[in-house]
Structures are given as structure tokens and as C-alpha cells.
Design an enzyme around this catalytic site. Structure first.
Site, mmCIF file in Angstrom:
data_model
loop_
_atom_site.group_PDB
_atom_site.id
_atom_site.type_symbol
_atom_site.label_atom_id
_atom_site.label_comp_id
_atom_site.label_asym_id
_atom_site.label_seq_id
_atom_site.Cartn_x
_atom_site.Cartn_y
_atom_site.Cartn_z
ATOM 1 C CB THR A 126 -0.913 -0.007 1.247
ATOM 2 O OG1 THR A 126 -1.650 -1.223 1.256
ATOM 3 C CG2 THR A 126 -1.878 1.167 1.248
ATOM 4 C CD GLU A 127 3.263 2.918 -3.901
ATOM 5 O OE1 GLU A 127 2.890 3.890 -4.603
ATOM 6 O OE2 GLU A 127 4.124 2.107 -4.252
ATOM 7 C CB ILE A 157 4.288 -1.107 5.928
ATOM 8 C CG1 ILE A 157 4.098 -0.422 4.562
ATOM 9 C CG2 ILE A 157 4.939 -2.474 5.800
ATOM 10 C CD1 ILE A 157 2.969 -0.974 3.688
ATOM 11 N N GLY A 343 -22.425 1.482 29.340
ATOM 12 C CA GLY A 343 -21.318 2.428 29.565
ATOM 13 C C GLY A 343 -19.997 1.724 29.785
ATOM 14 C CD GLU A 366 -5.478 -10.666 3.230
ATOM 15 O OE1 GLU A 366 -4.574 -10.303 4.013
ATOM 16 O OE2 GLU A 366 -5.267 -11.349 2.223
ATOM 17 C CD GLU A 370 -16.866 -0.456 1.405
ATOM 18 O OE1 GLU A 370 -15.673 -0.769 1.615
ATOM 19 O OE2 GLU A 370 -17.621 -0.104 2.315
HETATM 20 C C1 LIG Z 1 -3.721 -0.937 10.582
HETATM 21 C C2 LIG Z 1 -3.439 -1.196 9.143
HETATM 22 C C3 LIG Z 1 -2.484 -2.133 8.778
HETATM 23 C C4 LIG Z 1 -2.182 -2.361 7.430
HETATM 24 N N1 LIG Z 1 -1.168 -3.233 7.091
HETATM 25 C C5 LIG Z 1 -0.740 -3.274 5.801
HETATM 26 C C6 LIG Z 1 0.449 -3.991 5.446
HETATM 27 O O1 LIG Z 1 1.092 -4.630 6.301
HETATM 28 N N2 LIG Z 1 0.873 -3.958 4.169
HETATM 29 C C7 LIG Z 1 0.198 -3.280 3.189
HETATM 30 O O2 LIG Z 1 0.652 -3.285 2.043
HETATM 31 N N3 LIG Z 1 -0.946 -2.604 3.485
HETATM 32 C C8 LIG Z 1 -1.423 -2.570 4.770
HETATM 33 N N4 LIG Z 1 -2.564 -1.861 5.092
HETATM 34 C C9 LIG Z 1 -3.277 -1.163 4.045
HETATM 35 C C10 LIG Z 1 -4.654 -1.725 3.727
HETATM 36 O O3 LIG Z 1 -4.532 -2.910 2.989
HETATM 37 C C11 LIG Z 1 -5.423 -0.615 3.000
HETATM 38 O O4 LIG Z 1 -5.776 0.353 3.995
HETATM 39 C C12 LIG Z 1 -6.637 -1.102 2.283
HETATM 40 O O5 LIG Z 1 -6.287 -1.897 1.187
HETATM 41 C C13 LIG Z 1 -7.522 0.049 1.789
HETATM 42 O O6 LIG Z 1 -6.776 1.010 1.101
HETATM 43 P P1 LIG Z 1 -6.898 2.556 1.509
HETATM 44 O O7 LIG Z 1 -6.790 2.658 2.995
HETATM 45 O O8 LIG Z 1 -5.935 3.309 0.684
HETATM 46 O O9 LIG Z 1 -8.372 2.958 1.149
HETATM 47 P P2 LIG Z 1 -8.910 3.396 -0.302
HETATM 48 O O10 LIG Z 1 -8.477 2.411 -1.312
HETATM 49 O O11 LIG Z 1 -8.583 4.818 -0.512
HETATM 50 O O12 LIG Z 1 -10.456 3.254 -0.076
HETATM 51 C C14 LIG Z 1 -11.214 4.234 0.653
HETATM 52 C C15 LIG Z 1 -12.667 3.823 0.588
HETATM 53 O O13 LIG Z 1 -13.099 3.789 -0.796
HETATM 54 C C16 LIG Z 1 -13.670 2.526 -1.078
HETATM 55 N N5 LIG Z 1 -13.393 2.114 -2.444
HETATM 56 C C17 LIG Z 1 -12.204 2.154 -3.113
HETATM 57 N N6 LIG Z 1 -12.335 1.609 -4.336
HETATM 58 C C18 LIG Z 1 -13.633 1.200 -4.435
HETATM 59 C C19 LIG Z 1 -14.405 0.533 -5.452
HETATM 60 N N7 LIG Z 1 -13.852 0.150 -6.610
HETATM 61 N N8 LIG Z 1 -15.711 0.256 -5.203
HETATM 62 C C20 LIG Z 1 -16.270 0.629 -4.024
HETATM 63 N N9 LIG Z 1 -15.608 1.246 -3.032
HETATM 64 C C21 LIG Z 1 -14.297 1.523 -3.229
HETATM 65 C C22 LIG Z 1 -12.994 1.565 -0.089
HETATM 66 O O14 LIG Z 1 -13.773 0.392 0.091
HETATM 67 C C23 LIG Z 1 -12.934 2.443 1.155
HETATM 68 O O15 LIG Z 1 -14.177 2.396 1.802
HETATM 69 C C24 LIG Z 1 -2.904 -1.663 6.434
HETATM 70 C C25 LIG Z 1 -3.893 -0.748 6.806
HETATM 71 C C26 LIG Z 1 -4.160 -0.503 8.133
HETATM 72 C C27 LIG Z 1 -5.189 0.526 8.483
#
Ligand SMILES: Cc1cc2nc3c(=O)[nH]c(=O)nc-3n(C[C@H](O)[C@H](O)[C@H](O)COP(=O)(O)OP(=O)(O)OC[C@H]3O[C@@H](n4cnc5c(N)ncnc54)[C@H](O)[C@@H]3O)c2cc1C
Length: 386
Positions: A126-127, A157, A343, A366, A370
């Protein structure tokens, strides 16, 4: 389909649960407060879990593990959903599946030390500009002679703060395809002390001690030998373990929901209002009933999914279905639990608020709910497209 475990398989799962209750649960409040696992606790859990026979229990036989069948493995994952993730990670039960792609010197340098619990990794995909839309990542690895030069930023990450190396997915070029240009993705193994690599903490409200971080790559130079799998096969390399990952997450959700439910039943059965236990009121009793049914459905879906993986019948639609259902289910259960606790459900010295916060992340990582719904709908409707 027969989901039953043999006496030996069930004994292993029961022993694991007893171990978590005895050795992990007592440290949860401290980890929550500190936001990290103190080293002495990490070592103690490691030692005791090895003595109890749980070290490497998820490994395949060729790497020295017992080669558990999928049903037993997923039931073990269900149990591991109950304690805090940070403490569960201390047990060294196995390694990230993708590491089995290690070859040549990577085996000595990364796989074997990971199996022995001497090295830990973090998985960086993720970025800031690309989460759900993972193919939009821009972190780049550019070839320079026999080296690759990496620049980019990874966000959220997990556990990179305590990792020894990073499993990185980066863009290594573009292919011309009949559908237009397509990015090439490659997986790299990068030691955390490589010059130009920097990890910074992020302050998260979930899974404390198993913390998300920012990882910066500023002209990081690595040799060809750090490619995991083949160049240009980054997502294929990661996707081989996709189904296992989704079903494991679902099993964790079921385990966590069971633990929340046990606490909720006890509270509903003992807390008094208007001269009765609150569970005697239909408003609370029906919540208890709905939680029980919800957990049972999640449990059955995980068992069916484990059976399908074992028999090579799993597909991405079904993997998304079980992931989607179980991650939504654990949050419904946790949210109803807060309501039943009233509470007290909001007080820091009661664990319910922690389970509620932690349950929330399952609907995001994971694959968000959505994205899973999107996969399921697209797959089911594809035959009708012309
Ligand atoms: C605590 C934590 C640990 C994590 N650990 C890791 C890790 O170890 N390695 C790693 O690589 N990543 C990690 N992640 C990242 C995680 O996998 C992402 O947060 C996740 O994939 C969602 O991406 P985003 O947060 O950028 O949300 P976005 O992709 O920006 O999505 C925002 C919202 O838009 C919705 N949305 C986006 N596209 C669509 C679509 N096509 N249709 C409908 N709705 C949509 C999403 O469902 C969400 O509700 C972690 C995240 C957290 C919070």
C-alpha cells in the site's frame, strides 16, 4: 464434506487455546498501554510456545513442520484470532507463505532465519496514493547495471518497526499489451538497514503493538539477487497465497467473535436492571441470539472454505465471500457487545472497547468490504455480459 477434526487434531487446537489463555491474555492490557510488546515478554512467549510444541506448527513438512491439513490449520488460526495480534505474533508458528518462493542464497539469508524466528518481515504494498487500487502503486525499481535503485513511499505497513527485512512490491517497467500499456510489478527482499530505507511510526487506534508504519525508499540500491520469484511476476507471486490469507483472516474473525461473545454472555447473564438480569429482556436476549447465529455462520463458512482449499476447489469469489462475511460479522458482534455492556463497554479498563476497535480493521485490510462485494458481484454477473 466432513469438517470434523480427529482426536489428535482437536487436542492440538484445544492445547493452543489453553496456551493463549494462560500465556498471552494476561499481557494484553500492558501491550495496549505501551503500544509495543516488551522484549522480555516476547522472548518468554517464544520460549514457552516452543516448549509447548507450537513453534513452526503451521509449516509444511518439507520445512520441518507437521504439515497440518487445512481444516486443522484454519481451526488453529481461529484460536489465534482470540489474543492480541501483537502477542500472537511472538509465537513463531510459521512464516508468510510468499517466503517459500525464496531460492539460492535467499533460503539461508531470509527463509531459514524466518523459520527459526530469528528474522521478521513486513509486507509493503500500500502507498499514500494506492490502497484498494493496488495496481496504481508508483514506487519504482529501476535497473542500474547489476543493481536496482528504488524510490517511493509505502503507507500503513504493519510491523515494519520490528521487522528485519521488507517484502516490497514495486513497479519495474511497463509492458505493451493488446489492452494498452500495463505496469510490471516485482517483489523484492530488502534488509531494513539498507542505506536509504527509513521507517516511521503511524499512530493507529487498532491492533496496538502490531503497528502500521510509513516506509520510505530514497535511492535504495539492491542487487538482482534480492528479487523474490521472477521479475515482472510481483502480483502472481503474492497471489499464490491469497486464498489462504483471506480464509485465515476469516478464521481470526470467528475466533475473536467467540471471545467477545463469551464475555457478552457472562455480562448479559449477570448484570441486573429492573430486578432481572439484562439478558432476560428481549432487547438484550435477541442480541445474544443473533450474535450466536452470526458466529455460527462465519464458522461454517471458514470450515467450508478450508475444505475447498484442501481439495483445490477454492476460487476468488468464494474467498471474497468468506472474507467479507466474517469481517463484517466480527464487527457486528463487537458492536452489539458494546451495547450489551452499556457504559462499561466504553471504558478503557474493560477489554470490550479494544475488541470493538480491533474488529473495525478487518473490514479494511486484506481488501475492504466494498472491494470484496465488487469482486463477488463482478464474478457472478460476468456470464451475462456481452
Ligand atoms: C492498521 C493497518 C495495517 C495495514 N497493514 C498493511 C500492510 O502490512 N501492508 C500493506 O501493504 N498494506 C497494509 N494496510 C493497508 C490496507 O490494505 C489498506 O488500507 C486497504 O487496502 C484500503 O486502502 P486505503 O486505505 O488506501 O483505502 P482506499 O483504497 O482509498 O479506499 C477508501 C474507501 O473507498 C472505497 N473504495 C475504493 N475503491 C472502491 C471501489 N472500486 N468500489 C467501491 N468502493 C471503493 C474503499 O472500500 C474504502 O471504503 C494496512 C492498513 C491498516 C489501516
Amino acid at each position: 464434506m466432513d469438517f470434523a477434526l480427529s482426536f489428535e487434531q482437536q487436542s492440538l487446537v484445544d492445547a493452543l487455546e489453553e496456551f493463549c489463555r494462560r500465556e498471552l491474555y494476561p499481557h494484553e492490557n500492558l501491550v495496549e498501554e505501551l503500544r509495543y510488546v516488551p522484549d522480555e515478554i516476547r522472548q518468554e512467549i517464544r520460549r514457552k510456545s516452543a516448549e509447548a510444541g507450537f513453534e513452526g506448527m503451521s509449516l509444511p513438512e518439507e520445512w520441518g513442520g507437521p504439515g497440518l491439513d487445512k481444516q486443522t490449520k484454519m481451526q488453529a488460526e481461529r484460536v489465534m484470532g482470540k489474543p492480541s495480534s501483537a502477542l500472537g505474533q511472538c509465537m513463531n508458528r510459521g512464516v508468510t507463505g510468499i517466503l517459500f518462493k525464496c531460492k539460492d542464497e535467499q533460503i539461508e539469508e531470509y527463509l531459514l532465519p524466518s523459520i527459526r524466528g530469528e528474522k521478521k518481515n513486513a509486507f509493503a504494498l500500500t502507498e499514500p496514493g494506492a490502497g484498494s487500487d493496488a495496481r496504481s502503486i508508483v514506487t519504482k525499481a529501476v535497473r542500474d547495471g547489476k543493481e536496482w535503485v528504488i524510490n517511493g513511499v509505502k503507507q500503513f505497513i504493519s510491523a515494519a518497526d520490528i521487522a528485519d527485512f521488507i517484502i516490497l512490491i514495486a513497479v519495474t517497467g511497463t509492458d505493451d499489451t493488446p489492452k494498452g500499456p500495463r505496469k510490471r510489478f516485482t517483489t523484492f527482499l530488502i534488509d531494513k538497514d539498507t542505506p536509504g530505507l527509513r521507517v516511521e511510526p503511524m499512530k493507529s487506534i487498532v491492533t496496538r503493538g502490531y503497528n502500521p508504519t510509513m516506509v520510505y525508499f530514497d535511492n535504495v540500491r539492491i542487487p538482482d539477487s534480492k528479487i523474490l520469484g521472477e521479475e515482472g511476476q510481483g502480483f502472481n507471486t503474492a497471489n499464490e497465497w491469497l486464498y489462504d490469507g483471506r480464509v485465515s483472516l476469516s478464521a481470526h474473525c470467528v475466533g475473536r467473535a467467540e471471545r467477545i461473545f463469551d464475555m457478552t454472555k457472562e455480562w448479559a447473564g449477570t448484570r441486573k436492571a429492573f430486578g432481572k438480569t439484562i439478558g432476560e429482556f428481549q432487547g438484550v436476549g435477541f442480541k445474544v441470539a443473533n450474535m450466536a447465529v452470526d458466529i455460527k455462520l462465519g464458522d461454517l463458512m471458514v470450515k467450508e472454505a478450508a475444505w475447498k482449499i484442501e481439495n483445490d476447489l477454492m476460487n476468488r469469489t468464494e474467498a471474497s465471500m468468506v472474507n467479507y462475511y466474517c469481517s463484517e460479522m466480527v464487527f457486528r458482534v463487537a458492536d452489539n457487545a458494546v451495547q450489551v455492556f452499556g457504559g462499561m463497554g466504553m471504558m478503557e479498563d474493560f477489554p470490550i472497547q479494544r475488541f470493538w476497535r480491533d474488529a473495525r480493521i478487518e473490514r479494511i485490510w486484506e481488501g475492504t468490504s466494498e472491494i470484496h462485494q465488487d469482486v463477488i458481484a463482478k464474478d457472478l454477473l460476468r456470464p451475462y455480459q456481452h
